[in-house]
Write an enzyme that holds these catalytic residues in place. Structure first.
Site, PDB file in Angstrom:
ATOM      1  N   GLU A   1       0.829  -1.203   0.000  1.00  0.00           N
ATOM      2  CA  GLU A   1       0.000   0.000   0.000  1.00  0.00           C
ATOM      3  C   GLU A   1       0.866   1.256   0.000  1.00  0.00           C
ATOM      4  O   GLU A   1       1.824   1.370   0.757  1.00  0.00           O
ATOM      5  CB  GLU A   1      -0.914   0.065   1.229  1.00  0.00           C
TER       6      GLU A   1
ATOM      7  N   ASP B   1      10.223   6.200  14.700  1.00  0.00           N
ATOM      8  CA  ASP B   1      10.090   7.622  14.408  1.00  0.00           C
ATOM      9  C   ASP B   1      10.569   8.399  15.625  1.00  0.00           C
ATOM     10  O   ASP B   1      10.055   8.219  16.727  1.00  0.00           O
ATOM     11  CB  ASP B   1       8.606   7.923  14.133  1.00  0.00           C
TER      12      ASP B   1
ATOM     13  N   ASP C   1      11.027  12.174  16.980  1.00  0.00           N
ATOM     14  CA  ASP C   1      10.521  13.492  16.667  1.00  0.00           C
ATOM     15  C   ASP C   1      11.085  14.486  17.667  1.00  0.00           C
ATOM     16  O   ASP C   1      10.969  14.284  18.872  1.00  0.00           O
ATOM     17  CB  ASP C   1       8.993  13.421  16.801  1.00  0.00           C
TER      18      ASP C   1
END
Lengths: 339, 500
Positions: free
Chosen positions: A46, A111, A113
Site C-alpha cells: 500500500e 520515528d 521526533d
C-alpha cells in the site's frame, strides 16, 4: 540564497520537475521489490498520497515500476506514505470478502521526533531544529542502531531524515518484516527508557541490576553529554534550568550532598538525569502497527521543501560541512533554480 | 459423559487424549453435544471467572500470596477446580463459547486474551515441577541449552540482565537460547539478555516463554474466528446470545447514547469541575489551557463526551472552537481533526461505533508520554503532583492522605471513588466505580437531589431486548436452544477451519 526563501507555493511548479528528474525510481522499486522472491510483494504494497489541497488517497498500489512512475508523475503527490504489504492488491481491496483483506508484512519502523524533547531543550521548540539540538538525533541514531544490530540481530537498517524535525529508521530484514504487532511493540518497549506524560517530572528510573542494554546506551550518552547538555544546551546556565535538573534528584541525596558531598551506593540519579536529557524518545505507536503508514524516503516535506533523505548515522550530517542538513536545503533549492 | 465423534475429518484426537496434558492450550474445539442449560451456564460462569481474574489483578499484586489465595477461593466458588476430571470439560467448552463472543473487536479480544493468559499463568505456577516440564516440551519449538563455556563467556552480561539471576553465579543455573520472538514478554520488560536476535532465558523465567506461546496461539485463533464471524452472525439464534454475553455481564459500556443534546456546550466548563472524574477534568483543563490535545487525550476525552450525550454536531463545534484559539486554523481543523471526531461517532472508515473508555482501559492501556494529559491521574501522575492538584481542588489534608494511601496500594478506582465522596460530600459512594461515564451519571444523581439510582433504568436498549427474548414462552425457548445446541457443532466447525 538562503533556505528561508523556500515558499510552499512554488511546490506545484517544482514537484513535476522533482518526479521527472530527481526521484530515484529504479532504486526505490528495487528496494520495495526485495528481489522478487515473494510473489506479488511489490504489487500488494500500500502507498498513500497526499495531493494538492490536502486531498488524501489511500490504498494505492502498482503492478510495475513503470506504473508507479507514471502515476506519480501524473498525480504529483505532495507527500507519499508507505504502508504494509497486504494479502491482496490494495487498490482492489473493496472487491475482497470482508475480513479477508489483511496487512501481512511491513518493515519495522521507528520515528524520533524532536518535539518530544521540548522539555529538555532550550535552544528551540516545536518544529524548529538547529545544530545544537541535532546532537540528540545523533545520540538517538547511535544508540538505536547498535541495539537493533547487536541485540536484535537486524542487519538492513535505513536511517532517514524525516524532512523536518526528526529521523525515521526502516528495518528491512525479513525477520523484521514478518514481525507481529506484539513483536513490534515488544521491541519498541525494550528500546524505551523515558516514560511519562506532562504529569511526571522524573521520567527515567533505574533499578539494579542495570541491564546491559542500558549500560551500552549510557556509554553513548556519556560521550556526548558534557558537550551537548552543559555547553550547547547550557542546562546549568540559568536558575530555572538548574531547578529542573535538581527536581530529578531525590531529596535525601540532595541533603546528603549538601552535608557530606558523597553519593550513596545503589542510587543512579546521575545516570537517570543524563538519560532523561539525552536518551532517544520513540513514538511507540508508530512502531506497533503492521499497517501503520509512514512517510516514504525521498518524499518531499511540503513545509520545508526538504526531502526525507538517507544519512549515515547523523555524524556526517553534523560534522562534515558538505552534508550539513542546512546545506542540503541550499542544494535542493539551488538545483531547482537552475532548471 | 456423552461423546460423539461426528467430525473425524477435522482430524482431532479422541476426547480422552485431550485432557492428558496437565494444562489446556485450547488447541482443539470441543466436539460433543452439550445440553442447553450447560451452554449458557458455562459461558456465564466463565465470564464471571474472567471478571474475577481481572479484578484480582488490579487489587492485588499479581501472583503474590494474597492473589493466589483469593484465586483459589474464587475458582472453587465458581466450580472451576482444575483437575483431570469432568470439570476440565466445563473449562474447555466455556473457553470456546467465549471465543465466539470475544473475537469480535480489538478491545474485546485484548481483554479476553489478557484474562485467559493470567488464568493460565496462575494454573501453571501451581503445577508440580514434572508437570511443568511436560508443558514446556509441548510448546517449545526451538531452544538450545547453553554450554558451560558459553555461560562463562557471557556471565557478567547474564548476571546483569535479570533480577532473578543477579546474586547467583551462572554455574548453578541453566540458560536457554530462544529466538527473541518467542520471549516477547521478557523482551518487552527488558528482563532478559539479548544478543544477535536471541534471548538468553534463565530456567526460572521459562514460564514467560510458555505464556508467550499461549498468548500467541490464542491471538491467532481469535483472529481466525473473527474472520468466520459473518457466517456465525447470519445465524439469528446465536447472534443475540453472543451479544448478550459480551455486553451484559461486563456491565454497561455507555455506547448507547442517552440524553443526546440535553447538555449544552456552555455547561461543560462548570460540569467539568462538578461532575467529571479527575481524569476528564484534567483533560478538559489541558484543552482549555493549550487549545490542543494530542491523540490519546482526544480519544479518551472525546469518547467520554460522547458518552455523556454530546452529539456529533456539538462535538465538532466544541473541538473546533477550542483548537482555533490555538495554532490550528479553521481549514486545518476541518482537514485534519474533524475526520477523527466523525470517526469516533462511527461516521467514517469501518463505521465502528467506538465506546467510551472504561477505567480498566484508561489505567492499563496506552500510558501517557511527553506532551500527553490522558490516562488515570491516580495511576499515571507523580504522587507529589497529584497531591498538589488535590490541594488546589480544595480536598482536605486527611482525605488527601487517604487517597494517596489507596494509590500506593494500587487501588486506583477506589482512590477515585474517595475523590468522588469528598467532592460530593457523601459518606459512601454506594456504587463500585468502573467507568468515567458512570462517575458522571452518579455525580449528576447526587447533585440532582440524591435520588437512589435505579439500576434497571440504566440498562441500555440492546441488553433489555435480550432478556425479554430469552424469557419468551418456555416452549419457544426450548426449541430455540435445541437448535442452538445442534448448531454448536456447525459453528465450531466453521470457526476453526482455516480460511480458504
Amino acid at each position: 540564497m538562503s533556505y528561508s526563501d523556500y515558499d510552499p507555493a512554488c511546490l506545484p511548479d517544482l514537484l513535476p520537475l522533482y518526479y521527472r528528474r530527481l526521484f530515484p525510481f529504479s532504486q526505490y522499486y528495487r528496494w520495495l521489490n526485495y528481489g522478487g522472491v515473494q510473489k506479488n510483494y511489490f504489487q500488494n504494497r500500500e502507498f498513500s498520497f497526499t495531493l494538492k489541497d490536502d486531498i488524501y488517497v489511500r490504498y494505492q498500489s502498482f503492478s510495475t515500476q513503470n506504473e508507479l512512475e507514471k502515476e506519480m508523475q501524473k498525480m504529483n503527490p505532495y507527500k507519499i506514505d508507505i504502508g504494509a504489504v497486504y494479502s491482496h492488491r490494495p487498490n482492489q481491496h473493496n472487491t475482497v470478502k470482508s475480513g479477508s483483506f489483511q496487512a501481512l508484512e511491513k518493515e519495522l519502523v521507528f520515528d524520533i521526533d524532536m518535539t518530544d524533547y521540548d522539555d529538555v531543550r532550550t535552544c528551540c521548540s516545536a518544529a524548529d531544529i538547529c545544530s545544537k539540538c541535532w546532537t540528540l538525533m545523533t545520540i538517538a541514531i547511535h544508540i538505536l542502531d547498535r541495539a537493533l544490530r547487536e541485540d536484535f540481530g537486524f542487519q538492513h537498517l535505513l536511517w532517514v531524515y524525516s524532512g523536518r524535525r526528526g529521523v525515521h529508521c526502516w528495518v528491512c530484514d525479513e525477520a523484521a518484516r514478518k514481525l507481529s504487532a506484539a513483536g513490534r511493540s515488544a521491541v519498541a518497549e525494550y528500546l524505551s527508557l523515558v516514560k511519562g506524560g506532562e504529569e511526571t517530572v522524573k521520567k527515567v528510573v533505574l533499578t539494579d541490576p542495570i541491564h546491559p542494554f542500558i549500560s551500552a546506551s549510557l556509554e553513548v550518552v556519556e560521550k556526548y553529554f558534557l558537550e551537548y547538555a552543559v555547553q550547547e544546551q547550557d542546562i546549568l546556565g540559568r536558575k530555572e534550568c538548574v531547578d529542573k535538573v535538581l527536581a530529578l534528584v531525590p531529596e535525601d541525596i540532595l541533603f546528603f550532598l549538601k552535608s557530606q558531598g558523597t553519593v550513596k551506593k545503589g542510587q543512579h540519579f546521575e545516570k537517570e538525569i543524563m538519560l532523561q536529557y539525552c536518551y532517544p524518545r520513540l513514538d511507540v505507536n508508530v512502531s506497533k502497527g503492521v499497517n501503520h503508514l509512514l512517510k516514504s524516503p525521498f518524499s518531499v516535506h511540503p513545509k520545508t521543501g526538504d526531502y526525507a533523505l538517507n544519512e549515515q548515522k547523523g555524524e556526517l550530517l553534523r560534522k562534515s560541512g558538505k552534508f550539513s542538513f542546512f546545506k542540503l536545503k541550499h542544494f535542493f533549492f539551488f538545483f531547482f533554480s537552475f532548471c | 459423559m456423552e461423546i460423539s465423534l461426528l467430525h473425524r475429518k477435522l482430524g482431532t484426537n479422541p476426547q480422552s487424549e485431550l485432557y492428558v496434558q496437565p494444562l489446556q492450550f485450547y488447541g482443539e474445539p470441543p466436539l460433543e453435544n452439550i445440553s442447553l442449560a450447560e451452554f449458557e451456564t458455562f459461558a456465564v460462569e466463565r465470564l464471571k471467572l474472567l471478571k474475577t481474574v481481572e479484578n484480582l489483578g488490579v487489587s492485588y499484586v499479581k501472583h503474590g500470596s494474597q492473589y493466589k489465595l483469593k484465586m483459589d477461593n474464587e475458582l472453587r466458588l465458581l466450580h472451576f477446580p482444575y483437575r483431570p476430571d469432568t470439570k476440565r470439560r466445563k473449562d474447555h467448552i466455556s473457553h470456546f463459547i467465549l471465543r465466539l463472543a470475544y473475537c469480535q473487536t480489538e478491545d474485546l479480544r485484548r481483554w479476553f486474551i489478557q484474562q485467559e493468559v493470567d488464568l493460565f499463568r496462575y494454573r501453571f505456577t501451581d503445577l508440580p515441577p514434572q508437570q511443568k516440564i511436560k508443558v514446556h516440551l509441548y510448546c517449545w519449538k526451538t531452544f538450545l541449552q547453553l554450554s558451560d563455556k558459553e555461560k562463562n563467556e557471557l556471565s557478567d552480561k547474564l548476571l546483569m540482565s535479570s533480577y532473578s539471576v543477579s546474586g547467583v553465579t551462572v554455574e548453578k543455573l541453566e540458560f536457554y537460547k530462544v529466538p527473541f520472538q518467542d520471549a516477547l514478554d521478557l523482551v518487552r520488560s527488558r528482563k532478559v539478555y539479548l544478543k544477535a536476535g536471541f534471548a538468553f532465558v534463565p530456567q526460572q523465567d521459562i514460564v514467560t516463554i510458555v505464556l508467550n506461546d499461549f498468548r500467541t496461539r490464542l491471538s491467532k485463533a481469535l483472529a481466525l474466528t473473527a474472520r468466520s464471524l459473518p457466517a456465525v452472525h447470519s445465524d439469528e439464534r446465536l447472534h443475540p446470545l453472543l451479544n448478550h454475553l459480551s455486553h451484559a455481564y461486563l456491565g454497561q459500556d455507555y455506547s448507547i447514547q442517552k440524553n443526546v443534546g440535553k447538555i449544552s456546550l456552555e455547561q461543560i466548563d462548570s460540569l467539568s469541575g462538578k461532575s467529571f472524574p479527575l481524569c476528564m477534568r484534567q483533560l478538559h483543563q489541558a484543552l482549555r489551557e493549550n487549545h490542543h490535545l494530542r491523540h490519546g487525550g482526544r480519544m479518551q476525552y472525546g469518547l467520554f463526551l460522547k458518552g455523556i450525550g454530546i452529539s456529533l454536531e456539538q462535538a465538532l463545534q466544541f473541538w473546533r472552537s477550542e483548537f482555533i484559539r490555538g495554532k490550528v486554523d479553521a481549514d486545518k481543523f476541518d482537514k485534519a481533526y474533524a475526520y477523527g471526531i466523525r470517526h469516533m461517532y462511527g461516521k467514517e472508515g469501518k463505521r465502528a461505533d467506538y465506546t467510551p473508555y472504561s477505567c480498566m482501559k484508561v489505567i492499563l492501556s496506552n500510558p501517557p508520554s511527553q506532551g500527553d494529559h490522558h490516562g488515570c491521574p491516580f495511576r499515571h501522575s507523580d504522587p507529589e503532583l497529584l497531591k498538589q492538584k488535590l490541594q488546589f481542588y480544595k480536598v482536605s489534608p486527611s482525605s488527601i492522605t487517604q487517597i494517596l494511601e489507596l494509590v500506593k496500594g494500587m487501588h486506583f478506582q477506589l482512590a477515585c471513588q474517595k475523590y468522588f465522596e469528598v467532592t460530593h460530600n457523601v459518606e459512601d459512594s454506594s456504587f463500585s466505580l468502573s467507568h468515567p461515564n458512570q462517575y458522571f451519571i452518579e455525580s449528576q444523581k447526587v447533585l440532582g437531589g440524591g435520588k437512589d439510582p435505579k439500576r434497571e433504568v440504566d440498562v441500555p436498549q440492546k441488553v433489555q431486548e435480550t432478556p425479554q427474548h430469552l424469557a419468551e414462552t418456555s416452549e419457544d425457548l426450548e426449541m430455540d436452544l435445541q437448535s442452538l445446541a445442534v448448531n454448536w457443532l456447525y459453528v465450531a466447525q466453521l470457526s476453526y477451519l482455516p480460511l480458504v
